[in-house]
Structure formats: structure tokens, C-alpha cells
Design a protein around this motif. Structure first.
Motif, PDB file in Angstrom:
ATOM      1  N   SER A   8       0.836  -1.195   0.000  1.00 48.85           N
ATOM      2  CA  SER A   8       0.000   0.000   0.000  1.00 48.85           C
ATOM      3  C   SER A   8       0.867   1.239   0.000  1.00 48.85           C
ATOM      4  CB  SER A   8      -0.913   0.011   1.227  1.00 48.85           C
ATOM      5  OG  SER A   8      -0.141  -0.005   2.412  1.00 48.85           O
ATOM      6  N   ARG A   9       0.405   2.265  -0.669  1.00 45.49           N
ATOM      7  CA  ARG A   9       1.172   3.502  -0.761  1.00 45.49           C
ATOM      8  C   ARG A   9       1.014   4.294   0.524  1.00 45.49           C
ATOM      9  NH1 ARG A   9       1.128   7.881  -5.641  1.00 45.49           N
ATOM     10  NH2 ARG A   9       2.254   9.536  -4.571  1.00 45.49           N
ATOM     11  N   PRO A  10       2.139   4.658   1.171  1.00 48.20           N
ATOM     12  CA  PRO A  10       2.046   5.437   2.407  1.00 48.20           C
ATOM     13  C   PRO A  10       1.610   6.857   2.126  1.00 48.20           C
ATOM     14  CG  PRO A  10       4.330   5.203   1.729  1.00 48.20           C
ATOM     15  CD  PRO A  10       3.512   4.352   0.795  1.00 48.20           C
ATOM     16  N   GLN A  11       1.173   7.516   3.163  1.00 50.87           N
ATOM     17  CA  GLN A  11       0.795   8.905   3.026  1.00 50.87           C
ATOM     18  C   GLN A  11       2.018   9.753   2.718  1.00 50.87           C
ATOM     19  OE1 GLN A  11      -2.363  10.170   3.152  1.00 50.87           O
ATOM     20  NE2 GLN A  11      -2.977   8.026   3.164  1.00 50.87           N
ATOM     21  N   ALA A  12       1.829  10.799   1.921  1.00 53.11           N
ATOM     22  CA  ALA A  12       2.934  11.696   1.611  1.00 53.11           C
ATOM     23  C   ALA A  12       3.403  12.380   2.884  1.00 53.11           C
ATOM     24  CB  ALA A  12       2.495  12.741   0.585  1.00 53.11           C
ATOM     25  N   PRO A  13       4.685  12.731   2.970  1.00 55.38           N
ATOM     26  CA  PRO A  13       5.204  13.376   4.174  1.00 55.38           C
ATOM     27  C   PRO A  13       4.562  14.728   4.389  1.00 55.38           C
ATOM     28  CG  PRO A  13       6.804  13.479   2.393  1.00 55.38           C
ATOM     29  CD  PRO A  13       5.706  12.565   1.945  1.00 55.38           C
ATOM     30  N   PRO A  14       4.568  15.237   5.623  1.00 59.12           N
ATOM     31  CA  PRO A  14       3.960  16.541   5.892  1.00 59.12           C
ATOM     32  C   PRO A  14       4.559  17.617   5.002  1.00 59.12           C
ATOM     33  CG  PRO A  14       4.540  15.422   7.933  1.00 59.12           C
ATOM     34  CD  PRO A  14       5.125  14.607   6.826  1.00 59.12           C
ATOM     35  N   GLY A  15       3.697  18.451   4.445  1.00 58.32           N
ATOM     36  CA  GLY A  15       4.165  19.539   3.593  1.00 58.32           C
ATOM     37  C   GLY A  15       4.450  19.118   2.174  1.00 58.32           C
ATOM     38  N   TRP A  23      13.190  18.315  -3.098  1.00 63.16           N
ATOM     39  CA  TRP A  23      13.318  17.095  -2.298  1.00 63.16           C
ATOM     40  C   TRP A  23      14.344  17.226  -1.176  1.00 63.16           C
ATOM     41  CZ3 TRP A  23      18.171  14.969  -2.102  1.00 63.16           C
ATOM     42  CH2 TRP A  23      19.063  15.299  -3.133  1.00 63.16           C
ATOM     43  N   SER A  24      15.138  18.288  -1.177  1.00 64.49           N
ATOM     44  CA  SER A  24      16.273  18.366  -0.253  1.00 64.49           C
ATOM     45  C   SER A  24      15.887  18.371   1.229  1.00 64.49           C
ATOM     46  CB  SER A  24      17.133  19.588  -0.580  1.00 64.49           C
ATOM     47  OG  SER A  24      16.446  20.801  -0.378  1.00 64.49           O
ATOM     48  N   PRO A  25      14.703  18.843   1.644  1.00 63.62           N
ATOM     49  CA  PRO A  25      14.394  18.801   3.081  1.00 63.62           C
ATOM     50  C   PRO A  25      14.105  17.399   3.618  1.00 63.62           C
ATOM     51  CG  PRO A  25      13.110  20.506   1.961  1.00 63.62           C
ATOM     52  CD  PRO A  25      13.699  19.637   0.907  1.00 63.62           C
ATOM     53  N   TYR A  26      13.993  16.398   2.741  1.00 65.71           N
ATOM     54  CA  TYR A  26      13.558  15.075   3.167  1.00 65.71           C
ATOM     55  C   TYR A  26      14.755  14.126   3.270  1.00 65.71           C
ATOM     56  CZ  TYR A  26       9.122  17.086   1.806  1.00 65.71           C
ATOM     57  OH  TYR A  26       8.046  17.919   1.698  1.00 65.71           O
ATOM     58  N   PRO A  27      15.114  13.695   4.471  1.00 61.84           N
ATOM     59  CA  PRO A  27      16.272  12.810   4.635  1.00 61.84           C
ATOM     60  C   PRO A  27      16.024  11.386   4.172  1.00 61.84           C
ATOM     61  CG  PRO A  27      15.231  13.223   6.764  1.00 61.84           C
ATOM     62  CD  PRO A  27      14.543  14.110   5.777  1.00 61.84           C
ATOM     63  N   ARG A  28      14.752  10.949   4.131  1.00 62.11           N
ATOM     64  CA  ARG A  28      14.430   9.585   3.716  1.00 62.11           C
ATOM     65  C   ARG A  28      14.202   9.534   2.213  1.00 62.11           C
ATOM     66  NH1 ARG A  28       9.777   7.713   5.139  1.00 62.11           N
ATOM     67  NH2 ARG A  28      10.396   5.527   5.124  1.00 62.11           N
ATOM     68  N   LEU A  29      14.787   8.514   1.570  1.00 58.74           N
ATOM     69  CA  LEU A  29      14.661   8.358   0.126  1.00 58.74           C
ATOM     70  C   LEU A  29      13.209   8.299  -0.313  1.00 58.74           C
ATOM     71  CD1 LEU A  29      15.759   7.758  -2.726  1.00 58.74           C
ATOM     72  CD2 LEU A  29      15.867   5.327  -2.055  1.00 58.74           C
ATOM     73  N   GLU A  30      12.390   7.544   0.389  1.00 55.73           N
ATOM     74  CA  GLU A  30      11.003   7.377  -0.029  1.00 55.73           C
ATOM     75  C   GLU A  30      10.254   8.714  -0.015  1.00 55.73           C
ATOM     76  OE1 GLU A  30       7.002   4.734   0.945  1.00 55.73           O
ATOM     77  OE2 GLU A  30       8.925   4.197   1.839  1.00 55.73           O
ATOM     78  N   ASP A  31      10.435   9.499   1.046  1.00 56.08           N
ATOM     79  CA  ASP A  31       9.751  10.786   1.129  1.00 56.08           C
ATOM     80  C   ASP A  31      10.230  11.729   0.029  1.00 56.08           C
ATOM     81  OD1 ASP A  31       8.477   9.820   3.368  1.00 56.08           O
ATOM     82  OD2 ASP A  31       9.832  10.793   4.785  1.00 56.08           O
ATOM     83  N   ALA A  32      11.542  11.760  -0.193  1.00 54.83           N
ATOM     84  CA  ALA A  32      12.096  12.649  -1.215  1.00 54.83           C
ATOM     85  C   ALA A  32      11.600  12.265  -2.601  1.00 54.83           C
ATOM     86  CB  ALA A  32      13.623  12.609  -1.161  1.00 54.83           C
ATOM     87  N   ALA A  33      11.581  10.963  -2.894  1.00 51.48           N
ATOM     88  CA  ALA A  33      11.134  10.509  -4.209  1.00 51.48           C
ATOM     89  C   ALA A  33       9.673  10.840  -4.449  1.00 51.48           C
ATOM     90  CB  ALA A  33      11.364   9.006  -4.341  1.00 51.48           C
ATOM     91  N   ARG A  34       8.851  10.740  -3.418  1.00 51.86           N
ATOM     92  CA  ARG A  34       7.414  10.956  -3.617  1.00 51.86           C
ATOM     93  C   ARG A  34       7.067  12.425  -3.865  1.00 51.86           C
ATOM     94  NH1 ARG A  34       4.790   6.518  -3.563  1.00 51.86           N
ATOM     95  NH2 ARG A  34       5.421   4.728  -2.301  1.00 51.86           N
ATOM     96  N   VAL A  35       7.892  13.354  -3.396  1.00 49.09           N
ATOM     97  CA  VAL A  35       7.584  14.763  -3.678  1.00 49.09           C
ATOM     98  C   VAL A  35       8.249  15.242  -4.966  1.00 49.09           C
ATOM     99  CG1 VAL A  35       7.319  15.303  -1.235  1.00 49.09           C
ATOM    100  CG2 VAL A  35       9.534  15.718  -2.340  1.00 49.09           C
ATOM    101  N   TYR A  36       9.206  14.443  -5.495  1.00 49.85           N
ATOM    102  CA  TYR A  36      10.009  14.924  -6.624  1.00 49.85           C
ATOM    103  C   TYR A  36       9.732  14.201  -7.935  1.00 49.85           C
ATOM    104  CZ  TYR A  36      14.289  16.754  -8.830  1.00 49.85           C
ATOM    105  OH  TYR A  36      15.188  17.382  -9.651  1.00 49.85           O
ATOM    106  N   PHE A  37       9.549  12.885  -7.876  1.00 48.00           N
ATOM    107  CA  PHE A  37       9.403  12.095  -9.096  1.00 48.00           C
ATOM    108  C   PHE A  37       7.948  12.010  -9.539  1.00 48.00           C
ATOM    109  CE2 PHE A  37      13.428   9.422  -8.179  1.00 48.00           C
ATOM    110  CZ  PHE A  37      14.212  10.348  -8.859  1.00 48.00           C
ATOM    111  N   LEU A  38       7.755  11.989 -10.841  1.00 49.50           N
ATOM    112  CA  LEU A  38       6.432  11.738 -11.393  1.00 49.50           C
ATOM    113  C   LEU A  38       6.045  10.271 -11.238  1.00 49.50           C
ATOM    114  CD1 LEU A  38       6.392  13.788 -14.737  1.00 49.50           C
ATOM    115  CD2 LEU A  38       4.953  14.159 -12.722  1.00 49.50           C
ATOM    116  N   HIS A  39       7.043   9.387 -11.249  1.00 45.81           N
ATOM    117  CA  HIS A  39       6.788   7.945 -11.188  1.00 45.81           C
ATOM    118  C   HIS A  39       7.495   7.362  -9.965  1.00 45.81           C
ATOM    119  CE1 HIS A  39       6.816   9.305 -15.444  1.00 45.81           C
ATOM    120  NE2 HIS A  39       5.662   8.676 -15.454  1.00 45.81           N
ATOM    121  N   ALA A  40       7.176   7.897  -8.801  1.00 40.53           N
ATOM    122  CA  ALA A  40       7.866   7.491  -7.574  1.00 40.53           C
ATOM    123  C   ALA A  40       7.685   6.011  -7.276  1.00 40.53           C
ATOM    124  CB  ALA A  40       7.370   8.331  -6.394  1.00 40.53           C
ATOM    125  N   ASP A  41       6.491   5.459  -7.515  1.00 41.66           N
ATOM    126  CA  ASP A  41       6.253   4.051  -7.221  1.00 41.66           C
ATOM    127  C   ASP A  41       7.166   3.159  -8.054  1.00 41.66           C
ATOM    128  OD1 ASP A  41       4.332   4.447  -5.292  1.00 41.66           O
ATOM    129  OD2 ASP A  41       2.663   4.390  -6.696  1.00 41.66           O
TER     130      ASP A  41
END
Length: 204
Positions: A8-15, A23-41
């Protein structure tokens, strides 16, 4: 090439914002990818399939939007280090008249043991702000291997008795950020990634 992620897809990080956000404020790869990539999954599935249970030590992300005759094309890339390997993922949208929407996503992953990297080079562009404080205005990182990538002939100088020779260019991976392309946060993250690679690559 990759199927839809089964978890299941987790909720996007706050903000979190739409794809393409910083993506630079996000230390976790998953959070950074989900705000930056069009095809994060797709990206995360490909990387997780190789990463397994190993911990991400550092990463950098890149995306380039090109305007072509066929429309907008997005090229995306992630470089991830788990302490012993460099995992490279990239995707590119390709035109395909037989596919719904007219495009398909070409997704690929490459894994390099760190001991295959023979050179880590990083150049930082340093300036000053209006108050005289230091500002990192850009960074260029090169990771080169000993794997041959391109062989080209070199003609001798006119009148020289020397025979023609060959010039070998090794496989290299290049990353860059600037204030106009990524901003100060992504510059800092790429510098940190380059320093990590410099510490971890054997023999550098």
C-alpha cells in the motif's frame, strides 16, 4: 518493465507538494522521491528490489523536463549508496503510438560495487552573498569506473611517423546542481553525497 507495487502507498510526508517539489528537506529516500518524481512508485520498487534490507547511506535525485515536438518528456534519475554499492535508477518517457496516452516509461536500474569506482571528483562553485557570507552556487560530481565506455581513433599529427592511436574513455556518471537548477538545498545534498562517496569508495 516493472509492475505496480503491491504494498500500500504510504501517506505523503507533511508539507508534500506535487511532483517536482524540492526534495532536499527530506532525509528519507522514499519521502524525497514521492515529492520529486512523477513515477515514484516505479522508482522505489526498482530500487527497493535491489536494496533489500540494506540501509540507504546517501542519495541524490535529478529530473529534467524537455519540450519536444511530441510534447513534454521527463527524464528522472536516482543515485543511491548503501555503503557497498551504488544503485542507479533512471527513467525516460518514450513515444509509443500503440500505448494509451502515446508514451511508455523506460525504467532501468544499474548496480555498481563501490570497488569498481576508481575516481571521485567534485568541483564546487563558491561565491559570496550581499553581506559577504559564503554561498555555494553550484556543484559538479563525477564518479568514474575503469569500465570502457567509448573507444575513439586518434589520428597522428600531419607529417608524424607515429601510427594512429586509440583514446579510451571510461564509464562515468555525472551529477550537478546549481542555484537555478535545484537550489541551495539540493546543492548541499549533492555535496554531502559526493563526500560520502569519497569516504566509502575503496582506494580513493
Amino acid at each position: 518493465m516493472f509492475g505496480k507495487a503491491t504494498r500500500s502507498r504510504p501517506q505523503a510526508p507533511p508539507g508534500a507538494a506535487a511532483a517536482g517539489a524540492d526534495w532536499s528537506p527530506y532525509p528519507r529516500l522514499e519521502d524525497a522521491a514521492r515529492v520529486y518524481f512523477l513515477h515514484a512508485d516505479v522508482a522505489l520498487e526498482a530500487i527497493d528490489g535491489v536494496l533489500g534490507r540494506r540501509r540507504v547511506r546517501g542519495f541524490t535525485l535529478e529530473r529534467v523536463v524537455d519540450l519536444t515536438d511530441a510534447g513534454t518528456s521527463v527524464w528522472q534519475e536516482a543515485a543511491v549508496c548503501d555503503g557497498r554499492r551504488l544503485i542507479l535508477w533512471h527513467s525516460e518517457e518514450l513515444a509509443d503510438d500503440t500505448a494509451p496516452g502515446g508514451t511508455v516509461l523506460d525504467s532501468s536500474v544499474q548496480v555498481l560495487p563501490l570497488d569498481t569506482i576508481g575516481h571521485v571528483g567534485m568541483r564546487t562553485l563558491v561565491g559570496r552573498d550581499e553581506r559577504g557570507g559564503r554561498v555555494d552556487r553550484g556543484v559538479h560530481l563525477v564518479l568514474a569506473t575503469a569500465t570502457p565506455h567509448e573507444l575513439s581513433a586518434v589520428a597522428p599529427e600531419p607529417g608524424s611517423a607515429l601510427p594512429a592511436s586509440a583514446k579510451l574513455r571510461p564509464e562515468a556518471f555525472r551529477f550537478s546542481k546549481s542555484l537555478d537548477d535545484g537550489g541551495a538545498g539540493q546543492i548541499a545534498r549533492l555535496i554531502a553525497f559526493g563526500r560520502l562517496m569519497g569516504r566509502l569508495v575503496p582506494g580513493v
